[in-house]
Design a protein around this motif. Structure first.
Motif, PDB file in Angstrom:
ATOM      1  N   GLN A   1       0.826  -1.220   0.000  1.00  0.00           N
ATOM      2  CA  GLN A   1       0.000   0.000   0.000  1.00  0.00           C
ATOM      3  C   GLN A   1       0.855   1.263   0.000  1.00  0.00           C
ATOM      4  OE1 GLN A   1      -2.665  -0.256   3.389  1.00  0.00           O
ATOM      5  NE2 GLN A   1      -3.232  -2.373   2.881  1.00  0.00           N
ATOM      6  N   GLY A   2       2.161   1.083   0.018  1.00  0.00           N
ATOM      7  CA  GLY A   2       3.062   2.232   0.003  1.00  0.00           C
ATOM      8  C   GLY A   2       3.450   2.752   1.368  1.00  0.00           C
ATOM      9  N   LYS A   3       3.126   2.005   2.416  1.00  0.00           N
ATOM     10  CA  LYS A   3       3.455   2.456   3.772  1.00  0.00           C
ATOM     11  C   LYS A   3       4.973   2.409   3.986  1.00  0.00           C
ATOM     12  CE  LYS A   3      -0.915   2.704   5.119  1.00  0.00           C
ATOM     13  NZ  LYS A   3      -1.565   4.002   5.382  1.00  0.00           N
ATOM     14  N   THR A   4       5.500   3.428   4.625  1.00  0.00           N
ATOM     15  CA  THR A   4       6.909   3.418   5.006  1.00  0.00           C
ATOM     16  C   THR A   4       7.111   2.441   6.159  1.00  0.00           C
ATOM     17  OG1 THR A   4       6.652   5.163   6.662  1.00  0.00           O
ATOM     18  CG2 THR A   4       7.089   5.852   4.370  1.00  0.00           C
ATOM     19  N   ARG A   5       8.371   2.224   6.482  1.00  0.00           N
ATOM     20  CA  ARG A   5       8.646   1.338   7.608  1.00  0.00           C
ATOM     21  C   ARG A   5       8.044   1.888   8.887  1.00  0.00           C
ATOM     22  NH1 ARG A   5      14.763   0.361   9.460  1.00  0.00           N
ATOM     23  NH2 ARG A   5      14.355   2.338  10.528  1.00  0.00           N
ATOM     24  N   GLU A   6       8.176   3.190   9.109  1.00  0.00           N
ATOM     25  CA  GLU A   6       7.642   3.798  10.330  1.00  0.00           C
ATOM     26  C   GLU A   6       6.120   3.730  10.354  1.00  0.00           C
ATOM     27  OE1 GLU A   6      10.114   4.982   8.480  1.00  0.00           O
ATOM     28  OE2 GLU A   6      11.671   4.521   9.962  1.00  0.00           O
ATOM     29  N   GLU A   7       5.469   3.938   9.214  1.00  0.00           N
ATOM     30  CA  GLU A   7       4.013   3.831   9.139  1.00  0.00           C
ATOM     31  C   GLU A   7       3.565   2.401   9.367  1.00  0.00           C
ATOM     32  OE1 GLU A   7       3.059   7.481   5.966  1.00  0.00           O
ATOM     33  OE2 GLU A   7       3.549   5.458   5.232  1.00  0.00           O
ATOM     34  N   THR A   8       4.321   1.456   8.840  1.00  0.00           N
ATOM     35  CA  THR A   8       4.007   0.042   9.064  1.00  0.00           C
ATOM     36  C   THR A   8       4.151  -0.305  10.529  1.00  0.00           C
ATOM     37  OG1 THR A   8       4.700  -0.535   6.820  1.00  0.00           O
ATOM     38  CG2 THR A   8       4.656  -2.312   8.443  1.00  0.00           C
ATOM     39  N   LEU A   9       5.192   0.182  11.157  1.00  0.00           N
ATOM     40  CA  LEU A   9       5.395  -0.054  12.581  1.00  0.00           C
ATOM     41  C   LEU A   9       4.231   0.505  13.391  1.00  0.00           C
ATOM     42  CD1 LEU A   9       7.496  -1.010  14.760  1.00  0.00           C
ATOM     43  CD2 LEU A   9       8.267   1.375  14.820  1.00  0.00           C
ATOM     44  N   ALA A  10       3.783   1.709  13.040  1.00  0.00           N
ATOM     45  CA  ALA A  10       2.687   2.346  13.764  1.00  0.00           C
ATOM     46  C   ALA A  10       1.381   1.587  13.624  1.00  0.00           C
ATOM     47  CB  ALA A  10       2.512   3.782  13.269  1.00  0.00           C
ATOM     48  N   ALA A  11       1.228   0.838  12.529  1.00  0.00           N
ATOM     49  CA  ALA A  11       0.008   0.054  12.300  1.00  0.00           C
ATOM     50  C   ALA A  11      -0.045  -1.212  13.139  1.00  0.00           C
ATOM     51  CB  ALA A  11      -0.104  -0.303  10.819  1.00  0.00           C
ATOM     52  N   LYS A  12       1.038  -1.539  13.821  1.00  0.00           N
ATOM     53  CA  LYS A  12       1.114  -2.691  14.735  1.00  0.00           C
ATOM     54  C   LYS A  12       0.674  -4.001  14.056  1.00  0.00           C
ATOM     55  CE  LYS A  12       0.413   0.165  18.857  1.00  0.00           C
ATOM     56  NZ  LYS A  12       1.858   0.260  19.116  1.00  0.00           N
ATOM     57  N   PRO A  13       1.383  -4.414  13.012  1.00  0.00           N
ATOM     58  CA  PRO A  13       0.981  -5.626  12.282  1.00  0.00           C
ATOM     59  C   PRO A  13       1.213  -6.919  13.041  1.00  0.00           C
ATOM     60  CG  PRO A  13       3.043  -4.780  11.431  1.00  0.00           C
ATOM     61  CD  PRO A  13       2.536  -3.748  12.385  1.00  0.00           C
ATOM     62  N   THR A  14       1.916  -6.854  14.162  1.00  0.00           N
ATOM     63  CA  THR A  14       2.156  -8.055  14.967  1.00  0.00           C
ATOM     64  C   THR A  14       1.234  -8.135  16.180  1.00  0.00           C
ATOM     65  OG1 THR A  14       3.818  -6.973  16.369  1.00  0.00           O
ATOM     66  CG2 THR A  14       4.604  -7.987  14.312  1.00  0.00           C
ATOM     67  N   ALA A  15       0.300  -7.194  16.324  1.00  0.00           N
ATOM     68  CA  ALA A  15      -0.442  -7.031  17.583  1.00  0.00           C
ATOM     69  C   ALA A  15      -1.101  -8.317  18.075  1.00  0.00           C
ATOM     70  CB  ALA A  15      -1.497  -5.939  17.419  1.00  0.00           C
ATOM     71  N   ALA A  16      -1.622  -9.124  17.156  1.00  0.00           N
ATOM     72  CA  ALA A  16      -2.328 -10.346  17.561  1.00  0.00           C
ATOM     73  C   ALA A  16      -1.396 -11.375  18.191  1.00  0.00           C
ATOM     74  CB  ALA A  16      -3.027 -10.960  16.349  1.00  0.00           C
ATOM     75  N   PHE A  17      -0.086 -11.201  18.020  1.00  0.00           N
ATOM     76  CA  PHE A  17       0.879 -12.204  18.468  1.00  0.00           C
ATOM     77  C   PHE A  17       1.807 -11.702  19.570  1.00  0.00           C
ATOM     78  CE2 PHE A  17      -0.164 -12.847  13.992  1.00  0.00           C
ATOM     79  CZ  PHE A  17      -0.653 -14.141  14.026  1.00  0.00           C
ATOM     80  N   ASP A  18       1.744 -10.415  19.885  1.00  0.00           N
ATOM     81  CA  ASP A  18       2.738  -9.830  20.778  1.00  0.00           C
ATOM     82  C   ASP A  18       2.693 -10.390  22.193  1.00  0.00           C
ATOM     83  OD1 ASP A  18       3.593  -8.284  18.677  1.00  0.00           O
ATOM     84  OD2 ASP A  18       2.595  -6.445  19.357  1.00  0.00           O
ATOM     85  N   ALA A  19       1.523 -10.694  22.690  1.00  0.00           N
ATOM     86  CA  ALA A  19       1.424 -11.176  24.067  1.00  0.00           C
ATOM     87  C   ALA A  19       2.212 -12.469  24.252  1.00  0.00           C
ATOM     88  CB  ALA A  19      -0.033 -11.392  24.455  1.00  0.00           C
ATOM     89  N   ARG A  20       2.222 -13.312  23.232  1.00  0.00           N
ATOM     90  CA  ARG A  20       2.934 -14.589  23.322  1.00  0.00           C
ATOM     91  C   ARG A  20       4.378 -14.483  22.842  1.00  0.00           C
ATOM     92  NH1 ARG A  20       1.139 -20.422  20.600  1.00  0.00           N
ATOM     93  NH2 ARG A  20       3.095 -21.540  21.055  1.00  0.00           N
ATOM     94  N   TRP A  21       4.582 -13.838  21.711  1.00  0.00           N
ATOM     95  CA  TRP A  21       5.878 -13.895  21.038  1.00  0.00           C
ATOM     96  C   TRP A  21       6.752 -12.674  21.296  1.00  0.00           C
ATOM     97  CZ3 TRP A  21       6.649 -18.522  18.758  1.00  0.00           C
ATOM     98  CH2 TRP A  21       5.519 -19.284  18.454  1.00  0.00           C
ATOM     99  N   GLY A  22       6.169 -11.576  21.737  1.00  0.00           N
ATOM    100  CA  GLY A  22       6.914 -10.325  21.808  1.00  0.00           C
ATOM    101  C   GLY A  22       7.399  -9.930  23.174  1.00  0.00           C
TER     102      GLY A  22
END
Length: 323
Positions: free
Chosen positions: A285-306
């Motif tokens: 979609q053209g998102k920069t790395r910082e924009e991608t980070l802000a979108a929290k694409p790992t959120a569903a997994f962070d409690a276990r893996w992060g």
């Protein structure tokens, strides 16, 4: 930003390949691995300081196979009349603790060592183990990286070549087979995954698989793009590991809880796919790395893996680089 404090951790879990994100977790903000290195007083020194005093915990599995936790990556040991065979060497300054743990497993001499890949926390112990009697075996790319000064950009660090005696003496380019202590052992090469030299070690009769750093149990993994790593390769390696396993297989990850199984490995593989797809879609979609980070694409997994050293932000950056 002031100097960050290192993230609290189990000494047994302390490992080179993921420490660079510790400052991110501690500060709650975005800190590049290069900045973390600059502010953390020298990562290799910190790692060695920890490994020098970390206790070694032994888990006995089956068919004379054990796993030792506490010196970098998880170390597997097969004992028997042919001598001890080790999978991975840990960190050199752990020699006293590792020697004691190995002696407690039996009085057989150290005979062979398999490196699953070249990283410091898996191969730094090569020198003392070779002097103790180990013939070192690895993929040809692992020997290549251990034989020269090797830079890892994500750690902003140049690793010196190992001494000649510590470099694997026996190498292979594809899959490789051994018969040691009555055990049939298959060394499977993956192609680019965590690095470009990753292998797994399957003890066939015991149904025990050491997956090296192609599998991190309940921890986001590091991917070393500097030496050929790939998010897609990590997924392909997970698929290959799953194909070798059944519900009775004991799986030893490179890092994380050292005794695992197929169901947990499947969860790891599914997490990798989901995060890759989430990050990939944002990048398309053209998102920069910082924009991608802000979108929290790992959120569903962070409690276990992060919750360890490769935190969600750092893992997102790694995946972004590879999609």
């Amino acid at each position: 930003m002031g100097s960050p404090k290192l993230h609290p951790m189990s000494r047994r879990g302390f490992c080179l390949c993921c420490i660079s994100s510790a400052a991110v977790a501690a500060t709650g903000g975005w800190l590049s691995p290069r900045q973390a290195y600059a502010e953390a007083r020298g990562l290799v020194s910190l790692i060695k300081d920890s490994a020098a005093t970390s206790p070694i915990k032994t888990y006995k599995l089956r068919n004379n196979i054990s796993v030792l936790e506490g010196s970098g990556g998880n170390v597997a040991v097969l004992t028997g009349s042919d001598g001890k065979l080790l999978v991975d060497a840990g960190i050199g300054v752990s020699q006293p603790q590792l020697s004691k743990a190995l002696t407690e497993l039996g009085n057989e001499p150290i005979a062979q060592l398999i490196n699953t890949h070249w990283h410091f926390d898996h191969a730094d112990g090569n020198e003392w183990l070779q002097k103790a009697g180990a013939k070192i075996i690895a993929h040809e790319n692992t020997r290549k990286h251990l034989s020269v000064v090797q830079r890892v950009e994500d750690w902003d660090y140049n690793f010196l070549a190992l001494p000649a005696n510590a470099v694997p003496a026996e190498v292979f380019s594809g899959d490789h087979h051994l018969k040691v202590n009555g055990a049939s052992i298959t060394l499977k090469y993956y192609g680019p995954a965590h690095t470009d030299g990753d292998i797994s070690v399957m003890f066939t009769e015991a149904n025990v698989l050491h997956a090296g750093d192609t599998y991190w149990n309940d921890i986001y993994p590091f991917i070393d793009y500097s030496t050929g790593g790939s998010i897609n390769g990590m997924i392909a390696a997970s698929d290959a590991n799953l194909a070798m396993a059944n519900n009775d297989t004991i799986i030893i990850p490179g890092h994380g809880k050292p005794v695992s199984n197929k169901a947990e490995l499947q969860d790891f593989r599914d997490m990798l796919v989901a995060v890759r797809d989430n990050v990939g879609n944002l990048k398309k979609q053209g998102k920069t790395r910082e924009e991608t980070l802000a979108a929290k694409p790992t959120a569903a997994f962070d409690a276990r893996w992060g919750q360890f050293l490769v935190d969600p932000g750092y893992f997102t950056r790694l995946v972004y680089e590879g999609v």
